[in-house]
Design a protein around this motif. Structure first.
Motif, PDB file in Angstrom:
ATOM      1  N   ARG A   1      16.141  10.759   3.724  1.00 18.80           N
ATOM      2  CA  ARG A   1      15.875  10.385   5.020  1.00 18.80           C
ATOM      3  C   ARG A   1      15.080   9.004   5.072  1.00 18.80           C
ATOM      4  NH1 ARG A   1      14.549  15.443   8.047  1.00 18.80           N
ATOM      5  NH2 ARG A   1      13.613  14.186   9.578  1.00 18.80           N
ATOM      6  N   THR A   2      15.660   8.234   6.295  1.00 21.99           N
ATOM      7  CA  THR A   2      14.561   7.024   6.413  1.00 21.99           C
ATOM      8  C   THR A   2      13.838   6.931   7.753  1.00 21.99           C
ATOM      9  OG1 THR A   2      16.787   6.252   7.625  1.00 21.99           O
ATOM     10  CG2 THR A   2      16.503   5.735   5.452  1.00 21.99           C
ATOM     11  N   ASP A   3      13.854   8.231   8.334  1.00 22.28           N
ATOM     12  CA  ASP A   3      12.895   8.288   9.747  1.00 22.28           C
ATOM     13  C   ASP A   3      11.695   9.213   9.480  1.00 22.28           C
ATOM     14  OD1 ASP A   3      14.309  11.019   9.076  1.00 22.28           O
ATOM     15  OD2 ASP A   3      14.054  11.264  11.142  1.00 22.28           O
ATOM     16  N   LEU A   4      11.281   9.352   8.252  1.00 18.80           N
ATOM     17  CA  LEU A   4       9.972   9.992   8.144  1.00 18.80           C
ATOM     18  C   LEU A   4       8.817   9.114   7.744  1.00 18.80           C
ATOM     19  CD1 LEU A   4      11.087  13.251   5.839  1.00 18.80           C
ATOM     20  CD2 LEU A   4      10.542  13.122   8.645  1.00 18.80           C
ATOM     21  N   GLY A   5       7.741   9.237   8.801  1.00 18.64           N
ATOM     22  CA  GLY A   5       6.595   8.479   8.586  1.00 18.64           C
ATOM     23  C   GLY A   5       5.791   8.687   7.249  1.00 18.64           C
ATOM     24  N   GLY A   6       5.776   9.867   7.028  1.00 20.29           N
ATOM     25  CA  GLY A   6       5.259  10.296   5.536  1.00 20.29           C
ATOM     26  C   GLY A   6       5.699   9.701   4.378  1.00 20.29           C
ATOM     27  N   LEU A   7       7.063   9.630   4.300  1.00 17.30           N
ATOM     28  CA  LEU A   7       7.732   8.731   3.301  1.00 17.30           C
ATOM     29  C   LEU A   7       7.866   7.384   3.605  1.00 17.30           C
ATOM     30  CD1 LEU A   7      10.810  11.207   2.752  1.00 17.30           C
ATOM     31  CD2 LEU A   7       8.470  11.024   1.370  1.00 17.30           C
TER      32      LEU A   7
END
Ligand code: ZN
Length: 297
Positions: free
Chosen positions: A243-249
């Motif tokens: 995923r490229t849309d998760l703030g946590g990552l």
């Protein structure tokens, strides 16, 4: 604010149990000769010839080595210099704080909501509580082997931290690994777990993509072997989802993955997720995966 929960009464009992297969693989002369894991290795009970065959073989678990300074005290554990951040997803007060959790925060190139409420099983077991309980079990195991474990929230009440703040806790600690624990709210007919890895986001995740994938593969393998939950059959690919849309990552500068431990909306998965004995097994497998990853570094 990172807060460590007080050590649980089971710390001694669970000490290193999840590590026994790992230590059998990684055993050094120090680990096997010290008698630190009686019963873990059948050869440990056989007296070995040589000057190092000291009385420590008779020692009880948790006691230090024979005092010649050749070994680290057993209490330090194999993970004594490692820092792990465990992030129990969501929080217990989110459902009553929609304006607070809906405010936008940095999540990489875009902004996203501070947090969400999370899923729940058909019987009403909420994801925030599952995440919290499983995180405590994982923490207990890693600490028993010497790791420094930081949780991103101090209890299962209240709101926050936001997704970007959860990442910052790992960054500030310069964690060797960070794991966000969740359970999914997928379609009722779909079951299984998946591990979410950061995809490449320019200016954000380049440095963590590779080590995070390594961590994800360790977690996928150990969790699949240690639980009865299959790879998710309703999304992801062989248990991995980039995923490229998760703030946590996106906001993390240390290796980090998310575990979606199962699908809370699926009755078969839910029965496992709600079972305290299954949770112990899941925690064993998660802690083992982290240990394998940390000790390989
Ligand atoms: Zn979640």
């Amino acid at each position: 604010m990172p807060v460590s929960a007080p050590p649980g009464p089971r710390s001694r009992a669970t000490r290193a149990l999840y590590l026994i297969p790992l230590l059998a693989l990684l055993a050094t002369g120090c680990a096997s000769a010290s008698g630190a894991e009686p019963g873990a290795d059948p050869t440990a009970a056989i007296p070995l010839p040589g000057p190092d065959d000291g009385s420590s073989d008779e020692g009880s678990p948790g006691t230090a080595d024979g005092g010649d300074g050749a070994h680290e005290p057993v209490g330090d554990g194999p993970l004594h210099d490692r820092v792990v951040v465990i992030d129990p997803g969501h929080n217990g007060g989110n459902a009553e704080a929609s304006s607070e959790i809906n405010r936008l925060v940095p999540a990489g190139p875009q902004q996203k909501a501070c947090d969400t409420v999370g899923a729940e099983t058909g019987s009403g077991y909420p994801e925030h509580l599952f995440n919290w309980e499983l995180s405590l079990l994982v923490k207990e195991r890693l600490e028993a082997d010497g790791a420094t474990v930081i949780l991103t929230r101090e209890d299962d009440e209240g709101v926050g931290p936001c997704i970007n703040e959860r990442a910052e806790i790992g960054n500030e600690a310069d964690a060797d690994a960070a794991l966000s624990i969740h359970a999914d709210g997928g379609p009722e007919t779909g079951r299984g777990f998946h591990v979410i890895v950061p995809g490449e986001v320019e200016g954000y995740t380049e440095e963590i993509v590779e080590p995070s994938r390594e961590l994800a593969e360790d977690l996928r393998r150990e969790y699949r072997e240690g639980t009865d939950i299959p790879y998710a059959d309703y999304l992801a690919q062989d248990g991995l989802d980039e995923r490229t849309d998760l703030g946590g990552l996106n906001m993390s500068t240390v290796p980090k993955v998310f575990l979606e431990a199962g699908n809370m909306r699926n009755p078969e998965d839910a029965a496992l997720l709600e079972d305290p004995q299954w949770q112990e097994r899941a925690a064993n497998s998660i802690a083992r995966a982290l240990a394998v990853y940390l000790l390989r570094e």
